[in-house]
Each structure stands twice: as C-alpha cells, then as structure tokens.
Design a protein around this motif. Structure first.
Motif, short mmCIF file in Angstrom:
data_model
loop_
_atom_site.label_atom_id
_atom_site.label_comp_id
_atom_site.label_asym_id
_atom_site.label_seq_id
_atom_site.Cartn_x
_atom_site.Cartn_y
_atom_site.Cartn_z
N PHE A 195 36.96 -12.34 66.64
CA PHE A 195 36.85 -12.06 67.98
C PHE A 195 37.03 -13.36 69.13
CE2 PHE A 195 33.91 -9.30 65.60
CZ PHE A 195 34.82 -8.20 65.59
N GLY A 196 37.85 -14.16 68.40
CA GLY A 196 38.06 -15.43 69.46
C GLY A 196 36.96 -16.21 69.62
N LEU A 197 35.96 -16.09 68.74
CA LEU A 197 34.59 -17.24 68.75
C LEU A 197 35.33 -18.30 67.86
CD1 LEU A 197 32.01 -14.40 68.31
CD2 LEU A 197 32.57 -15.68 70.26
N GLU A 198 35.55 -19.45 68.58
CA GLU A 198 36.12 -20.71 67.88
C GLU A 198 35.01 -21.24 66.76
OE1 GLU A 198 36.39 -25.04 69.42
OE2 GLU A 198 37.68 -23.72 70.40
N ASN A 199 36.02 -21.36 65.67
CA ASN A 199 35.19 -22.06 64.55
C ASN A 199 33.83 -21.54 63.89
OD1 ASN A 199 35.32 -25.22 63.19
ND2 ASN A 199 37.12 -24.37 63.88
N THR A 200 33.96 -20.15 63.64
CA THR A 200 32.80 -19.55 63.24
C THR A 200 32.66 -19.87 61.72
OG1 THR A 200 32.79 -18.03 64.97
CG2 THR A 200 31.82 -17.22 63.06
N VAL A 201 31.66 -19.97 61.15
CA VAL A 201 31.53 -20.33 59.64
C VAL A 201 30.62 -19.32 59.05
CG1 VAL A 201 30.60 -21.88 57.91
CG2 VAL A 201 31.70 -22.88 60.02
N THR A 202 31.09 -18.72 58.10
CA THR A 202 30.10 -17.81 57.41
C THR A 202 30.25 -18.14 55.67
OG1 THR A 202 32.03 -16.11 56.86
CG2 THR A 202 30.65 -15.80 58.65
#
Length: 486
Positions: A183-190
């Motif tokens: 959703f365009g949320l930069e550098n998300t880690v899961t």
C-alpha cells in the motif's frame, strides 16, 4: 467458591507453564540486524503508463451525437469541449499509475521485480529508502511466463544489493521475512514461515510457488522473501485476496536462470517436447497397469516436433527426465523448460507396462504458438446406429466423413459420443457428447462392436476403461471405472 477459584488459578498456571515451555523450545528469531543489513537494497517501484480511450466508447458517442436536438445537447457540448470534437478525445489519453517493490542484485544497479509491476509502463521510477529523489530505471527484459522483470539504474556503482539463496534447500516451517512496500508504505518488514512448497495456483505454466504466512499485500509484488542467512529465496508475487496469511513467492532457483538470460540481453529460451500431457489418477494408473500415479501421461504427440522425432508415443508415461523422477505433468513441464533448446535429454518412459528409454533433442518453446484453434464441429447429421455402453453411461456411433473433416481429422476413425447419461461414471470422468473415442485401453476402435469387445474383455479384467478422446483440436485421456450394470 474458593474451590472453583483454586481450579481456575491452577488452570492459569498450567497454561502459563505450557506457554513458557513452548517458547523455550521454539525461540523467535531476532531479525533486527538482518533487516538493517538487507533493508537498504529493497526499493519502491512506481510506474506510469498511458491508457487510450476505448474505440467502443467513441462509436457510442458518435451514435448519439448524430441525433442532436434533444435534452442531451448540453452534455455533448461539454464533452466536446473537454475531450475534443466528435468525442474522439484530445489524443493524450489518461495516465495510470501503479506501485510495487523490487530489490537490487548488483552494485551497478540491476533490479529484480515482477513483470506485472512494469508491464506496459512508459516510465519506471525507483525509490531507495531514505533517498528523497526517485531514480529513473529502464526495463532490460521481461518474462511473462514466470512473471519476472529486470530493471537497470545507470550511473551507479556502489549500491547495496542482495544475493540469491538456494530455494531448493528451504524446508516447510523455516523462518522467512518479506520486505516491500505494501500500500505504498516504504520498507515494511513482515516475518513468517514457509507454509508449503510447490504450490500450483493457476498463475502460469510453471507454477511452483513457495507459500508463506509472512504478510504480503498489494505493493509487495516484486519484493524479496529472505531466509535467516539474508539470502533471497523467493520473489513475492501473489496473494489470496479472500484469505489472510497466504502469500506466494517465485522460488529463487527458478528466477536465477531467467534473470541471468535477461541480464545477458537474451530472450528467455526454454526446452520444448511438442506433446500435450496430463496427470495420472488412480483409475488411469489401473488402466495402464501402473503401480502408482506418478509421472506424466502423453495424451498427444505433435507431428514433426522433437518428441515425435525421438519416438515418443501417445499413451507413454514419462517417469524421469535425465534421471530426475517426475511426479506429475507440471513437474515434467518445468524440467523440460529448464533445459536449453538443442540439448539432448534422456527420458524414462513406461510404454504399455514396459520400461523404455528415449533420447530426444529438444526444440524451443514459443508461447505465441501454443494457442490452440478451436475448429467448428459442424452439424451432427452423420452415420446412424447409436449403441449404448450402459456400464459407462454413454452412447456411441461410427463417425461420418463430414464430421471427421469438421474435426480436422485426416481420416475417418473412432467413434462419436452422442449421449452421456446424467450422473453416470462417464459424466463424472468429464466425457462429453461430441467427443470422439480413438482408443479404448490403448486399442484402436473402429466400430461400436470393437468398443464393446474391449470393454467386455480388457475393461472387465482391469475394472476401468481408459478412453483416448479427440476433443476439438486436442486429444485427452479420460478414465472411467466400470459398474456392475450390463
């Protein structure tokens, strides 16, 4: 009351003790250093492409515009003012923007992403973490069949990058993390685990996905799936829209070869046998006299193609390619595609119950030539004399010359299925009216009498009947278990 309180308190202590022991046995990984190291190599990819006005809308406009003089005059005047005379638009089209993820694979700026992220793009921009200014990237190459693309940023020589790992060594239950821009949320880690391997989800001919419960959402496409050694073991590609915790990634071992060919500026080349194939179910295995359902059944061999030249025949079961065992038709397709055109490959084949070894020099797979034309079957007014095989639940008759011609057959052969009984074994096996039976249990049939004879003898002995069927432009096998009806 006190007794109930003690029971409740005791249950709580037991739960806490069990939870503590479980955590002690399976410690959660600390991925902070890994994220700090690999995160800078993951990028946000934004694309822009021009969508032209549809011709159908223009034609509709013309139809109504020619009937001016009514309450819609003001609408047409405003439409022409904004979109040009006669509703044909201003020629500029509309700009469509989309976003995805990618990751750098070399210090000089090569970037891997999904084909569907950049397909049709007029402009591709790459945004690094903590870098305010996006950089322009050019598309080096794309491969639609594996949904992979390679981009390049010029003028860079010291970029952070990721290395490919060995997806073949990954085991179900191993920890993996996904980094991307959902959703365009930069550098998300899961973080999650490998939930399954070898998933076939109908995305393409070479489906072999890693399934993971590491959260993947729109915008993650093209981003890396990383193991705890910091290596890329998959490229995040697809999600189940109605599910949670179900994402799919292209295995790195499949991607590496495709990316290497694109990087060399080459078209992706894949081996080609020139056959149609299908999986083997229990009834088909029984009809073929096989011990199990492993392998890929050859339902047709294309004349003049590598398989035909090498001696492969309809009804053969390929069980191994160059010594590597084949479980199903999808696995055969992947193994053959991974071999370069022009190379000779040894195939282990079971032919009418006996093992055979066949050597085939592969051709080149061309996706554009794989589309099959569907011929018109013409009127059903040929030979008479339908005969019913009640044990199967279908009616057959001899094929007419006109019907054979309509089906694109070189000669009159086989039996036309005129009726399939509702709820019958044949219907459940996907046998359809209009199909032409060419063989029964690998024996040619020229008349309804031949058909009944094979059913009464070999079919009764095995308890199943395997039909080689001509269906439009293809041939397929369908296996029907016999009932006790006479």
């Amino acid at each position: 009351m006190a007794k109930r309180f003690l029971v409740t308190l005791g249950s709580a202590f037991l739960f806490l003790a069990w939870t503590t022991m479980a955590q002690a046995r399976i410690p959660l990984p600390d991925i902070t250093e890994l994220v700090e190291k690999d995160g800078p190599a993951v990028v946000n990819i934004s694309t822009t492409k021009t969508i032209k006005a549809q011709e159908g809308a223009r034609d509709l406009f013309e139809q109504f515009r020619n009937k001016r003089g009514g309450p819609m005059d003001d609408f047409f005047d405003q439409f022409e003012k904004h979109f040009g005379p006669q509703g044909r638009g201003n020629g500029k089209g509309q700009k469509q923007r989309s976003m995805g993820s990618g990751f750098v694979i070399s210090a000089d700026g090569y970037i891997v992403t999904n084909n569907h992220v950049v397909d049709g793009a007029d402009e591709v921009k790459v945004q690094f973490r903590h870098n305010e200014k996006p950089l322009t990237a050019k598309i080096i190459g794309r491969d639609q069949e594996t949904d992979l693309a390679l981009l390049k940023i010029d003028g860079k020589s010291n970029l952070p990058y990721l290395e490919f790992g060995d997806s073949g060594k990954m085991k179900v239950g191993e920890w993996v993390l996904a980094i991307g821009n959902p959703f365009g949320l930069e550098n998300t880690v899961t973080l999650g685990i490998v939930s399954a391997k070898g998933r076939i989800i109908g995305a393409g001919p070479f489906d072999n996905f890693i399934q993971t419960d590491a959260s993947i959402n729109p915008g993650n496409s093209g981003g890396p799936l990383i193991d705890l050694d910091g290596k890329v073991v998959g490229i995040n590609t697809a999600i189940v829209a109605s599910g949670q915790g179900i994402g799919f990634a292209i295995p790195s071992n499949m991607a590496k070869d495709v990316i290497a060919q694109l990087r060399d500026g080459k078209k992706v080349q894949r081996g080609w046998l020139g056959v149609t194939i299908q999986d083997i179910d229990e009834n088909t295995a029984k009809a073929l006299g096989l011990e199990n359902t492993k392998g890929a059944l050859i339902s047709s061999v294309i004349e003049g193609q590598p398989a035909a030249k090498g001696g492969i025949k309809t009804g053969d079961v390929i069980t191994a390619v160059a010594g590597q065992k084949i479980e199903n038709s999808n696995e055969l397709l992947r193994h053959i595609a991974a071999i370069r055109p022009g190379e000779s490959v040894e195939l282990s084949v079971t032919r009418k119950g006996s093992p055979v070894t066949v050597s085939v020099t592969l051709g080149e797979r061309d996706a554009k030539k794989l589309a099959q034309n569907t011929p018109d079957q013409g009127d059903d007014n040929g030979a008479e004399g339908d005969q019913t095989a009640s044990a199967l639940g279908l009616s057959v008759r001899s094929l007419s010359a006109k019907e054979a011609k309509a089906l694109g057959m070189d000669k009159v052969q086989g039996l036309l299925i005129t009726e399939v009984a509702d709820g019958s074994e044949a219907e459940q096996a996907d046998v359809r009216p209009g199909d032409v039976i060419l063989e029964v249990n690998q024996r040619p049939v020229a008349s309804p009498e031949d058909f009944k004879k094979v059913i009464g003898e070999d079919g009764k002995k095995k308890g199943v009947v395997m039909l080689l069927i001509k269906r439009q432009s293809q041939t397929v096998f369908r296996t029907v278990p016999l009932t006790d009806s006479k």
